[in-house]
Design an enzyme around this catalytic site. Structure first.
Site, PDB file in Angstrom:
ATOM      1  CB  SER A 103      -0.919   0.099   1.205  1.00  0.00           C
ATOM      2  OG  SER A 103      -0.428   0.099   2.611  1.00  0.00           O
ATOM      3  CB  ALA A 105       4.958   0.346  -2.612  1.00  0.00           C
ATOM      4  CG  ASP A 146       4.378   0.318   6.242  1.00  0.00           C
ATOM      5  OD1 ASP A 146       5.304  -0.113   7.194  1.00  0.00           O
ATOM      6  OD2 ASP A 146       3.562  -0.396   6.240  1.00  0.00           O
TER       7      ASP A 146
END
Ligand code: MEV
Length: 317
Positions: A103, A105, A146
């Protein structure tokens, strides 16, 4: 007019979940990435074409979250698709699966592609902030770890705070890893909410676990800088134990972790939100990497063979 952008996949080496509460974490971009292409679309709307390879059912399960995420990105960037229709195509060699930053990326890739399409000249910091907004569509209240790895690449020390602490960890040589996919799609939002509930019900128990998790990050940073692979692996094993204690592992994750260790991995743990998704094994040198990957594949699970700590996440493009 065209736009193109990439975002790296990631593997959290230490302290997923704990990072949500301000405990430091260590994350690495991996060599696999998502690419977004943007072109004008004849209708005044978004046409999203998702050509990424995916764990079965992943795209269907994440469909609503993906559209919520996209709207957040457009709003944050002040883009109105009613004025200019956009065709957005996602591809690349990063599998759309849970735990490897799929997600994040895609959020980074889309933000970068829009930046290029509209000539916005945004810096990495701004791309990262936009991707963080996009991540909210998937995670609710993400820590930001992330999207940070997806934006900057490399190996990163990340600590959430009023001002996030983001520091690059330099290691002498990249280290081979194997990522094993349980094939189960996981809901990170639910996993994070579960930890919160259990933590509130057992504050004493969780405080002890969180203290140890914090300690481990400092030891791990030192071990990474010293290239002490055995110590890194040992700390990863310990980190997995803590993640089991906060109940975010699963029988499939434990199964793959055990196979990796039995076949010589120096350490193995779940990576990302848990409750399915992916695990990571530390396998320095190609021979060990090959052996561990083969042992996981023999059981019918998919693997990624990549490295941590490469400049720009190993992407040379
Ligand atoms: C998910 O990749 C990592 C979690 O720690 C959630 C977050 O940091 O937002 C589980």
């Amino acid at each position: 007019m065209k736009g193109r952008g990439i975002g790296f996949g990631k593997a959290i080496l230490f302290n997923e979940h704990f990072v949500v509460y301000g405990i430091p974490s260590i994350v690495s971009a991996i060599g696999n990435y998502t690419v977004a292409h943007i072109e004008p679309y004849e209708k005044p709307e978004i046409n999203l074409i998702d050509n990424r390879k995916a764990t079965p059912q992943y795209k269907e399960d994440k469909y609503e979250q993906q559209h919520d995420s996209l709207n957040r990105i457009l709003t944050k960037m002040n883009i109105d698709p009613k004025k200019q229709g956009l065709a957005i195509t996602l591809e690349g060699n990063l599998y759309a699966a849970s735990g490897i930053g799929a997600s994040a990326a895609s959020c980074v890739a889309i933000a970068r592609a829009l930046n290029q399409f509209y000539n916005m000249n945004l810096k990495d910091e701004e791309i990262n902030e936009i991707a963080y907004e996009g991540e909210k569509g998937y995670h609710g209240n993400p820590s930001g770890v992330d999207n940070t790895a997806s934006t900057y690449g490399g190996l990163i020390w990340f600590q959430k705070g009023d001002q996030n602490e983001i520091e690059r960890i330099e290691i002498p040589n990249p280290i081979e890893i194997v990522i094993g996919n349980t094939g189960k799609i996981a809901n990170t939002k639910a996993a994070v909410a579960g930890v919160r509930e259990r933590k509130e019900n057992n504050p004493r128990k969780y405080e002890e676990i969180f203290d140890r998790a914090e300690n481990i990050t400092y030891l791990a940073k030192q071990a990474l800088e010293d290239e002490d692979h055995k110590e890194i692996g040992k700390l990863m094993n310990e980190n997995h134990k803590l993640l089991q204690q906060i109940e975010v592992s699963s029988k499939e994750l434990d199964f793959l972790v055990n196979i990796a260790r039995e076949n010589g991995a120096l350490g193995a743990k779940l990576t990302g939100g848990g409750l399915g998704g992916n695990m990571i094994a530390l396998t320095p040198k190609r021979e060990l990497q090959e052996r561990v990957a083969t042992s996981i594949e023999k059981e019918g699970f998919q693997t990624i063979k990549t490295v941590i700590g490469a400049t720009r996440g190993g992407y040379e493009g």
